[in-house]
Design an enzyme around this catalytic site. Structure first.
Site, PDB file in Angstrom:
ATOM      1  N   VAL A   1      44.233  47.295  32.715  1.00 51.25           N
ATOM      2  CA  VAL A   1      45.542  46.326  33.457  1.00 51.25           C
ATOM      3  C   VAL A   1      44.662  45.393  34.891  1.00 51.25           C
ATOM      4  O   VAL A   1      45.046  44.224  33.705  1.00 51.25           O
ATOM      5  CB  VAL A   1      46.713  46.924  34.685  1.00 51.25           C
ATOM      6  CG1 VAL A   1      47.067  45.742  35.234  1.00 51.25           C
ATOM      7  CG2 VAL A   1      47.483  47.916  33.179  1.00 51.25           C
ATOM      8  N   CYS A   2      44.308  45.809  35.517  1.00 50.00           N
ATOM      9  CA  CYS A   2      43.382  44.983  36.596  1.00 50.00           C
ATOM     10  C   CYS A   2      42.002  44.490  36.536  1.00 50.00           C
ATOM     11  O   CYS A   2      41.914  43.430  37.425  1.00 50.00           O
ATOM     12  CB  CYS A   2      43.937  45.911  37.955  1.00 50.00           C
ATOM     13  SG  CYS A   2      45.489  46.726  38.270  1.00 50.00           S
ATOM     14  N   ILE A   3      41.352  45.661  35.967  1.00 51.41           N
ATOM     15  CA  ILE A   3      40.049  45.329  35.209  1.00 51.41           C
ATOM     16  C   ILE A   3      40.158  44.584  34.078  1.00 51.41           C
ATOM     17  O   ILE A   3      39.753  43.307  33.862  1.00 51.41           O
ATOM     18  CB  ILE A   3      39.248  46.297  35.225  1.00 51.41           C
ATOM     19  CG1 ILE A   3      39.442  47.053  36.488  1.00 51.41           C
ATOM     20  CG2 ILE A   3      38.024  45.699  34.630  1.00 51.41           C
ATOM     21  CD1 ILE A   3      38.527  46.536  37.429  1.00 51.41           C
TER      22      ILE A   3
END
Length: 231
Positions: free
Chosen positions: A139-141
Protein backbone atom coordinates in the site's frame (compact mmCIF):
# COMPACT_ATOMS: atom_id res chain seq x y z
CA UNK A 1 52.05 15.01 -7.19
CA UNK A 2 48.75 14.15 -8.91
CA UNK A 3 50.05 15.53 -12.22
CA UNK A 4 53.22 13.47 -11.85
CA UNK A 5 51.22 10.28 -11.34
CA UNK A 6 49.09 11.02 -14.40
CA UNK A 7 52.21 11.62 -16.50
CA UNK A 8 53.78 8.32 -15.33
CA UNK A 9 50.59 6.44 -16.21
CA UNK A 10 50.57 8.04 -19.66
CA UNK A 11 54.16 6.83 -20.23
CA UNK A 12 53.04 3.26 -19.54
CA UNK A 13 50.39 3.43 -22.24
CA UNK A 14 51.75 2.24 -25.57
CA UNK A 15 51.68 4.63 -28.56
CA UNK A 16 48.27 4.75 -30.19
CA UNK A 17 46.59 3.15 -27.19
CA UNK A 18 43.83 5.28 -25.71
CA UNK A 19 43.81 5.68 -21.95
CA UNK A 20 40.28 5.01 -20.73
CA UNK A 21 39.07 6.59 -17.52
CA UNK A 22 36.99 4.15 -15.48
CA UNK A 23 33.55 5.56 -14.76
CA UNK A 24 30.86 4.03 -12.53
CA UNK A 25 27.47 3.31 -14.06
CA UNK A 26 24.95 6.17 -13.82
CA UNK A 27 22.49 3.49 -12.67
CA UNK A 28 24.33 3.23 -9.36
CA UNK A 29 23.23 5.25 -6.36
CA UNK A 30 25.59 7.89 -5.01
CA UNK A 31 25.18 10.26 -2.06
CA UNK A 32 24.53 13.14 -4.45
CA UNK A 33 22.11 11.64 -6.97
CA UNK A 34 19.07 10.57 -4.95
CA UNK A 35 16.65 11.33 -2.16
CA UNK A 36 15.43 8.84 0.46
CA UNK A 37 11.80 8.62 1.59
CA UNK A 38 11.03 6.75 4.82
CA UNK A 39 7.31 5.99 5.00
CA UNK A 40 5.16 5.05 8.01
CA UNK A 41 7.67 3.26 10.20
CA UNK A 42 5.24 3.42 13.12
CA UNK A 43 4.10 1.03 15.82
CA UNK A 44 0.59 0.39 14.55
CA UNK A 45 1.92 -0.51 11.11
CA UNK A 46 4.61 -2.75 12.57
CA UNK A 47 2.24 -4.71 14.84
CA UNK A 48 0.57 -6.38 11.83
CA UNK A 49 3.75 -6.84 9.77
CA UNK A 50 4.41 -10.56 9.27
CA UNK A 51 6.62 -10.80 6.17
CA UNK A 52 9.76 -9.96 8.17
CA UNK A 53 10.56 -10.15 11.87
CA UNK A 54 10.27 -6.81 13.64
CA UNK A 55 13.79 -7.25 15.00
CA UNK A 56 15.25 -7.64 11.50
CA UNK A 57 13.10 -4.83 10.15
CA UNK A 58 14.23 -2.39 12.83
CA UNK A 59 17.87 -3.35 12.26
CA UNK A 60 17.59 -2.76 8.52
CA UNK A 61 15.80 0.55 9.04
CA UNK A 62 18.64 1.66 11.31
CA UNK A 63 21.20 0.83 8.61
CA UNK A 64 19.25 2.77 5.99
CA UNK A 65 18.57 5.81 8.17
CA UNK A 66 22.14 5.83 9.48
CA UNK A 67 23.59 5.54 5.99
CA UNK A 68 21.53 8.44 4.69
CA UNK A 69 22.67 10.61 7.58
CA UNK A 70 26.34 9.68 7.15
CA UNK A 71 26.26 10.50 3.45
CA UNK A 72 24.04 13.57 3.86
CA UNK A 73 21.32 12.21 1.57
CA UNK A 74 18.19 14.40 1.40
CA UNK A 75 15.75 12.40 3.53
CA UNK A 76 12.01 12.81 4.00
CA UNK A 77 10.30 11.08 6.91
CA UNK A 78 6.56 10.80 6.58
CA UNK A 79 3.91 9.32 8.88
CA UNK A 80 0.22 8.52 8.65
CA UNK A 81 -2.20 9.69 11.35
CA UNK A 82 0.60 9.67 13.91
CA UNK A 83 -1.35 11.09 16.85
CA UNK A 84 -4.71 9.44 16.19
CA UNK A 85 -3.81 5.99 14.88
CA UNK A 86 -0.36 4.81 13.86
CA UNK A 87 1.76 6.20 16.70
CA UNK A 88 5.37 7.44 16.83
CA UNK A 89 8.14 6.42 14.44
CA UNK A 90 10.65 3.69 15.23
CA UNK A 91 13.37 4.73 17.71
CA UNK A 92 15.92 3.85 15.01
CA UNK A 93 14.63 6.68 12.84
CA UNK A 94 14.34 9.08 15.75
CA UNK A 95 18.00 8.28 16.55
CA UNK A 96 19.22 9.65 13.23
CA UNK A 97 16.38 12.05 12.39
CA UNK A 98 14.91 13.49 15.60
CA UNK A 99 11.35 14.64 15.10
CA UNK A 100 12.01 18.00 16.72
CA UNK A 101 14.51 18.96 14.02
CA UNK A 102 13.56 16.82 11.03
CA UNK A 103 10.06 18.04 10.18
CA UNK A 104 8.18 14.77 9.76
CA UNK A 105 5.27 15.06 7.34
CA UNK A 106 2.05 13.56 8.73
CA UNK A 107 -0.58 12.48 6.19
CA UNK A 108 -4.09 11.11 5.96
CA UNK A 109 -3.63 9.63 2.46
CA UNK A 110 -2.29 6.10 2.11
CA UNK A 111 -0.34 7.13 -0.99
CA UNK A 112 2.39 9.57 0.02
CA UNK A 113 2.49 10.90 -3.56
CA UNK A 114 -1.09 12.18 -3.16
CA UNK A 115 -0.24 14.31 -0.13
CA UNK A 116 0.63 17.84 -1.23
CA UNK A 117 3.19 18.57 1.49
CA UNK A 118 4.96 15.24 0.98
CA UNK A 119 4.91 15.58 -2.80
CA UNK A 120 6.43 19.06 -2.64
CA UNK A 121 9.10 17.90 -0.17
CA UNK A 122 10.11 14.92 -2.31
CA UNK A 123 10.12 16.65 -5.68
CA UNK A 124 11.65 19.74 -4.10
CA UNK A 125 14.90 17.85 -3.49
CA UNK A 126 15.54 18.08 -7.21
CA UNK A 127 16.71 14.45 -7.31
CA UNK A 128 15.70 12.24 -10.23
CA UNK A 129 16.41 9.04 -8.32
CA UNK A 130 14.15 8.21 -5.36
CA UNK A 131 14.77 5.46 -2.81
CA UNK A 132 11.75 4.27 -0.81
CA UNK A 133 11.32 2.14 2.29
CA UNK A 134 8.34 1.73 4.59
CA UNK A 135 5.24 -0.08 5.80
CA UNK A 136 3.24 -1.65 4.28
CA UNK A 137 4.84 -2.67 1.00
CA UNK A 138 1.58 -3.34 -0.85
CA UNK A 139 0.00 0.00 0.00
CA UNK A 140 2.33 2.70 1.29
CA UNK A 141 5.23 1.73 -1.00
CA UNK A 142 3.42 0.62 -4.15
CA UNK A 143 1.45 3.89 -4.27
CA UNK A 144 4.34 6.38 -4.34
CA UNK A 145 6.63 4.03 -6.29
CA UNK A 146 4.24 3.64 -9.22
CA UNK A 147 3.22 7.30 -9.03
CA UNK A 148 6.84 8.49 -9.15
CA UNK A 149 7.57 6.16 -12.04
CA UNK A 150 4.69 7.64 -14.00
CA UNK A 151 6.29 11.08 -13.63
CA UNK A 152 9.63 9.90 -14.96
CA UNK A 153 11.53 9.31 -11.71
CA UNK A 154 14.03 6.47 -11.32
CA UNK A 155 12.67 4.53 -8.34
CA UNK A 156 14.45 2.12 -5.98
CA UNK A 157 12.83 0.18 -3.13
CA UNK A 158 14.81 -1.23 -0.20
CA UNK A 159 12.95 -4.51 0.02
CA UNK A 160 14.30 -5.72 3.38
CA UNK A 161 13.42 -2.38 4.97
CA UNK A 162 9.78 -2.89 3.96
CA UNK A 163 7.17 -5.29 5.26
CA UNK A 164 3.54 -6.28 4.89
CA UNK A 165 0.79 -8.24 6.62
CA UNK A 166 1.97 -11.48 4.99
CA UNK A 167 4.88 -12.78 2.93
CA UNK A 168 2.43 -13.13 0.03
CA UNK A 169 1.38 -9.48 0.25
CA UNK A 170 5.00 -8.29 0.39
CA UNK A 171 6.22 -10.48 -2.47
CA UNK A 172 3.31 -9.64 -4.77
CA UNK A 173 3.91 -5.94 -4.13
CA UNK A 174 7.62 -6.23 -4.93
CA UNK A 175 6.83 -8.28 -8.02
CA UNK A 176 4.29 -5.72 -9.19
CA UNK A 177 6.73 -2.84 -8.76
CA UNK A 178 9.63 -4.64 -10.42
CA UNK A 179 7.44 -5.44 -13.43
CA UNK A 180 6.63 -1.72 -13.63
CA UNK A 181 10.31 -0.71 -13.57
CA UNK A 182 11.19 -0.25 -9.89
CA UNK A 183 14.69 -1.40 -8.89
CA UNK A 184 14.88 -3.58 -5.74
CA UNK A 185 17.87 -3.27 -3.39
CA UNK A 186 18.65 -4.25 0.21
CA UNK A 187 19.72 -2.23 3.23
CA UNK A 188 23.34 -3.43 3.24
CA UNK A 189 23.54 -3.00 -0.52
CA UNK A 190 22.34 0.58 -0.04
CA UNK A 191 25.05 1.60 2.42
CA UNK A 192 27.84 -0.19 0.55
CA UNK A 193 26.80 1.35 -2.76
CA UNK A 194 27.09 4.78 -1.17
CA UNK A 195 30.50 4.01 0.38
CA UNK A 196 31.70 2.26 -2.81
CA UNK A 197 35.40 2.54 -1.91
CA UNK A 198 36.96 1.86 1.49
CA UNK A 199 39.61 4.45 0.63
CA UNK A 200 36.93 7.11 1.18
CA UNK A 201 38.24 7.85 4.62
CA UNK A 202 35.82 10.68 5.36
CA UNK A 203 32.98 8.17 5.84
CA UNK A 204 34.90 4.96 6.59
CA UNK A 205 34.75 5.16 10.39
CA UNK A 206 31.10 6.19 10.52
CA UNK A 207 30.07 3.41 8.14
CA UNK A 208 32.01 0.68 9.91
CA UNK A 209 30.81 1.89 13.33
CA UNK A 210 27.20 1.78 12.10
CA UNK A 211 27.65 -1.74 10.77
CA UNK A 212 29.34 -2.90 13.97
CA UNK A 213 26.20 -1.80 15.82
CA UNK A 214 23.49 -2.91 13.38
CA UNK A 215 25.19 -5.16 10.81
CA UNK A 216 24.61 -8.51 12.54
CA UNK A 217 27.25 -11.06 11.45
CA UNK A 218 28.82 -8.65 8.99
CA UNK A 219 29.23 -6.12 11.79
CA UNK A 220 30.87 -8.73 14.01
CA UNK A 221 33.24 -9.50 11.15
CA UNK A 222 34.27 -5.85 10.96
CA UNK A 223 34.78 -5.71 14.72
CA UNK A 224 36.86 -8.90 14.59
CA UNK A 225 39.00 -7.64 11.71
CA UNK A 226 39.70 -4.31 13.39
CA UNK A 227 40.68 -6.08 16.61
CA UNK A 228 42.91 -8.68 14.98
CA UNK A 229 44.70 -6.16 12.76
CA UNK A 230 46.04 -4.55 15.94
CA UNK A 231 47.79 -7.83 16.75
Amino acid sequence: MDQLIICLVCLLVSPGQKFKIMKPSPNLLSPENHALVLIDFEGQMAFATKSISITELRTNVAIVAGASQIFKVPTIVTTVAEDSFAGPVFPEIEEFYPQASSGYIDRTSMNTWEDEAAYKAITGTGKQKLVLAGLWTGVCIVGPALSALSEGFDVFVITDACGDVSAEAHERAIQRMVHAGVKPITSVQYILELQRDWARTETYVAVTDLMKKYGAGYGLGIQYAHKMIKH
